[in-house]
Scaffold this motif. Structure first.
Motif, PDB file in Angstrom:
ATOM      1  N   ASN A  47       0.818  -1.209   0.000  1.00 34.55           N
ATOM      2  CA  ASN A  47       0.000   0.000   0.000  1.00 34.55           C
ATOM      3  C   ASN A  47       0.856   1.265   0.000  1.00 34.55           C
ATOM      4  OD1 ASN A  47       0.904  -0.615   2.575  1.00 34.55           O
ATOM      5  ND2 ASN A  47      -0.846   0.317   3.591  1.00 34.55           N
ATOM      6  N   ARG A  48       2.130   1.158   0.344  1.00 39.43           N
ATOM      7  CA  ARG A  48       3.030   2.319   0.366  1.00 39.43           C
ATOM      8  C   ARG A  48       3.927   2.392  -0.869  1.00 39.43           C
ATOM      9  NH1 ARG A  48       3.245   5.878   4.950  1.00 39.43           N
ATOM     10  NH2 ARG A  48       2.191   4.784   6.631  1.00 39.43           N
ATOM     11  N   VAL A  49       4.468   1.249  -1.263  1.00 37.87           N
ATOM     12  CA  VAL A  49       5.405   1.207  -2.392  1.00 37.87           C
ATOM     13  C   VAL A  49       4.837   0.251  -3.422  1.00 37.87           C
ATOM     14  CG1 VAL A  49       7.737   0.630  -3.126  1.00 37.87           C
ATOM     15  CG2 VAL A  49       7.368   1.676  -0.890  1.00 37.87           C
ATOM     16  N   SER A  50       4.538   0.802  -4.583  1.00 44.42           N
ATOM     17  CA  SER A  50       3.972  -0.025  -5.638  1.00 44.42           C
ATOM     18  C   SER A  50       4.443   0.509  -6.985  1.00 44.42           C
ATOM     19  CB  SER A  50       2.449  -0.031  -5.533  1.00 44.42           C
ATOM     20  OG  SER A  50       1.908  -1.041  -6.351  1.00 44.42           O
ATOM     21  N   VAL A  51       3.637   0.374  -7.990  1.00 45.13           N
ATOM     22  CA  VAL A  51       4.022   0.693  -9.358  1.00 45.13           C
ATOM     23  C   VAL A  51       4.348   2.173  -9.540  1.00 45.13           C
ATOM     24  CG1 VAL A  51       3.254   0.607 -11.756  1.00 45.13           C
ATOM     25  CG2 VAL A  51       2.656  -1.231 -10.201  1.00 45.13           C
ATOM     26  N   GLY A  52       3.628   3.048  -8.889  1.00 45.57           N
ATOM     27  CA  GLY A  52       3.892   4.485  -9.023  1.00 45.57           C
ATOM     28  C   GLY A  52       5.274   4.866  -8.536  1.00 45.57           C
ATOM     29  N   VAL A  53       5.680   4.322  -7.405  1.00 44.85           N
ATOM     30  CA  VAL A  53       7.014   4.598  -6.875  1.00 44.85           C
ATOM     31  C   VAL A  53       8.074   4.005  -7.800  1.00 44.85           C
ATOM     32  CG1 VAL A  53       8.561   4.195  -4.924  1.00 44.85           C
ATOM     33  CG2 VAL A  53       6.165   4.713  -4.512  1.00 44.85           C
ATOM     34  N   ALA A  54       7.818   2.807  -8.315  1.00 48.08           N
ATOM     35  CA  ALA A  54       8.756   2.178  -9.249  1.00 48.08           C
ATOM     36  C   ALA A  54       8.897   3.006 -10.522  1.00 48.08           C
ATOM     37  CB  ALA A  54       8.304   0.766  -9.577  1.00 48.08           C
ATOM     38  N   ALA A  55       7.792   3.515 -11.033  1.00 47.15           N
ATOM     39  CA  ALA A  55       7.848   4.343 -12.248  1.00 47.15           C
ATOM     40  C   ALA A  55       8.624   5.633 -11.998  1.00 47.15           C
ATOM     41  CB  ALA A  55       6.438   4.651 -12.732  1.00 47.15           C
ATOM     42  N   PHE A  56       8.389   6.268 -10.856  1.00 43.58           N
ATOM     43  CA  PHE A  56       9.100   7.509 -10.548  1.00 43.58           C
ATOM     44  C   PHE A  56      10.591   7.264 -10.380  1.00 43.58           C
ATOM     45  CE2 PHE A  56      10.840  10.501  -7.431  1.00 43.58           C
ATOM     46  CZ  PHE A  56      10.647  11.679  -8.139  1.00 43.58           C
ATOM     47  N   THR A  57      10.962   6.231  -9.621  1.00 46.63           N
ATOM     48  CA  THR A  57      12.391   5.955  -9.430  1.00 46.63           C
ATOM     49  C   THR A  57      13.033   5.509 -10.746  1.00 46.63           C
ATOM     50  OG1 THR A  57      11.898   3.727  -8.652  1.00 46.63           O
ATOM     51  CG2 THR A  57      12.211   5.418  -6.987  1.00 46.63           C
ATOM     52  N   GLY A  58      12.271   4.856 -11.603  1.00 45.50           N
ATOM     53  CA  GLY A  58      12.792   4.501 -12.921  1.00 45.50           C
ATOM     54  C   GLY A  58      13.096   5.730 -13.757  1.00 45.50           C
ATOM     55  N   LEU A  59      12.243   6.753 -13.656  1.00 43.58           N
ATOM     56  CA  LEU A  59      12.530   8.004 -14.360  1.00 43.58           C
ATOM     57  C   LEU A  59      13.781   8.666 -13.811  1.00 43.58           C
ATOM     58  CD1 LEU A  59       8.971   9.563 -14.798  1.00 43.58           C
ATOM     59  CD2 LEU A  59      10.478   8.665 -16.574  1.00 43.58           C
ATOM     60  N   VAL A  60      13.968   8.599 -12.495  1.00 41.43           N
ATOM     61  CA  VAL A  60      15.183   9.154 -11.889  1.00 41.43           C
ATOM     62  C   VAL A  60      16.406   8.414 -12.415  1.00 41.43           C
ATOM     63  CG1 VAL A  60      16.435   9.441  -9.711  1.00 41.43           C
ATOM     64  CG2 VAL A  60      14.003   9.996  -9.826  1.00 41.43           C
ATOM     65  N   ILE A  61      16.334   7.089 -12.479  1.00 39.05           N
ATOM     66  CA  ILE A  61      17.452   6.292 -13.009  1.00 39.05           C
ATOM     67  C   ILE A  61      17.700   6.623 -14.479  1.00 39.05           C
ATOM     68  CG2 ILE A  61      18.148   3.922 -13.622  1.00 39.05           C
ATOM     69  CD1 ILE A  61      18.624   4.555 -10.721  1.00 39.05           C
ATOM     70  N   ASP A  62      16.634   6.805 -15.258  1.00 41.24           N
ATOM     71  CA  ASP A  62      16.796   7.191 -16.660  1.00 41.24           C
ATOM     72  C   ASP A  62      17.529   8.519 -16.774  1.00 41.24           C
ATOM     73  OD1 ASP A  62      15.610   4.987 -17.852  1.00 41.24           O
ATOM     74  OD2 ASP A  62      13.598   5.848 -17.734  1.00 41.24           O
ATOM     75  N   LEU A  63      17.175   9.469 -15.939  1.00 44.63           N
ATOM     76  CA  LEU A  63      17.846  10.772 -15.963  1.00 44.63           C
ATOM     77  C   LEU A  63      19.309  10.649 -15.550  1.00 44.63           C
ATOM     78  CD1 LEU A  63      15.090  13.070 -14.420  1.00 44.63           C
ATOM     79  CD2 LEU A  63      15.923  13.082 -16.777  1.00 44.63           C
ATOM     80  N   LEU A  64      19.585   9.852 -14.529  1.00 44.40           N
ATOM     81  CA  LEU A  64      20.955   9.717 -14.051  1.00 44.40           C
ATOM     82  C   LEU A  64      21.836   8.919 -15.005  1.00 44.40           C
ATOM     83  CD1 LEU A  64      20.236   9.143 -10.263  1.00 44.40           C
ATOM     84  CD2 LEU A  64      21.155  11.196 -11.338  1.00 44.40           C
TER      85      LEU A  64
END
Length: 157
Positions: A47-64
């Motif tokens: 309920n705290r960490v799911s697909v939305g958090v994964a998508a956001f952190t994936g965008l951060v990794i893409d940027l980095l």
């Protein structure tokens, strides 16, 4: 420290471990730290960490990494979705069953990244892309134990 801050700190540590420079021969075997941490949190607290958090952190990794936007975001979202959809089952698996599941999820992650990179840039497939899945499996029991210990000690809910 409140509940959310420990989850955020662990994800930031996963991002740092994912992008920290390493020598070329060692970098080939770098575990998927961020994926492992996201899998743990989506299994422990879906309920705290799911697909939305994964998508956001994936965008951060893409940027980095400087890759095309959305590659890692999509690739992280699929395994995290599969874990979040089956978290009750995965919690009750033995460690050996979890290790086999982690291996399949890590291979899926790397195949999605390869497939998307292939369509964007035309890179050639190499079995070396899958070595991080093997090293991730070796680190999973230790990371699982460490995060569970902190989650229980800090009463993260």
């Amino acid at each position: 420290m409140n509940n959310r801050s420990f989850i955020i700190i662990s994800i930031i540590i996963g991002i740092i471990l994912q992008i920290i420079p390493m020598p070329s021969p060692v970098d080939l075997y770098r575990p998927d730290w961020l994926l492992l941490i996201l899998i743990y949190w989506s299994m422990a607290l879906p309920n705290r960490v799911s697909v939305g958090v994964a998508a956001f952190t994936g965008l951060v990794i893409d940027l980095l990494y400087g890759t095309s936007l959305g590659v890692h975001s999509f690739a992280l979202s699929i395994p995290v979705y599969l874990v979040a959809a089956n978290y009750q089952r995965l919690r009750n698996h033995s460690m050996l069953q979890q290790i086999m599941t982690i291996l399949m999820l890590c291979v899926l992650y790397h195949l999605i990244v390869y497939w998307l990179q292939y369509w964007i840039t035309g890179i050639e497939f190499s079995w070396l892309f899958l070595w991080p899945a093997v090293s991730s499996v070796l680190f999973w029991p230790w990371l699982f134990w460490l995060l569970r210990k902190f989650r229980r000690d800090l009463r993260v809910t």
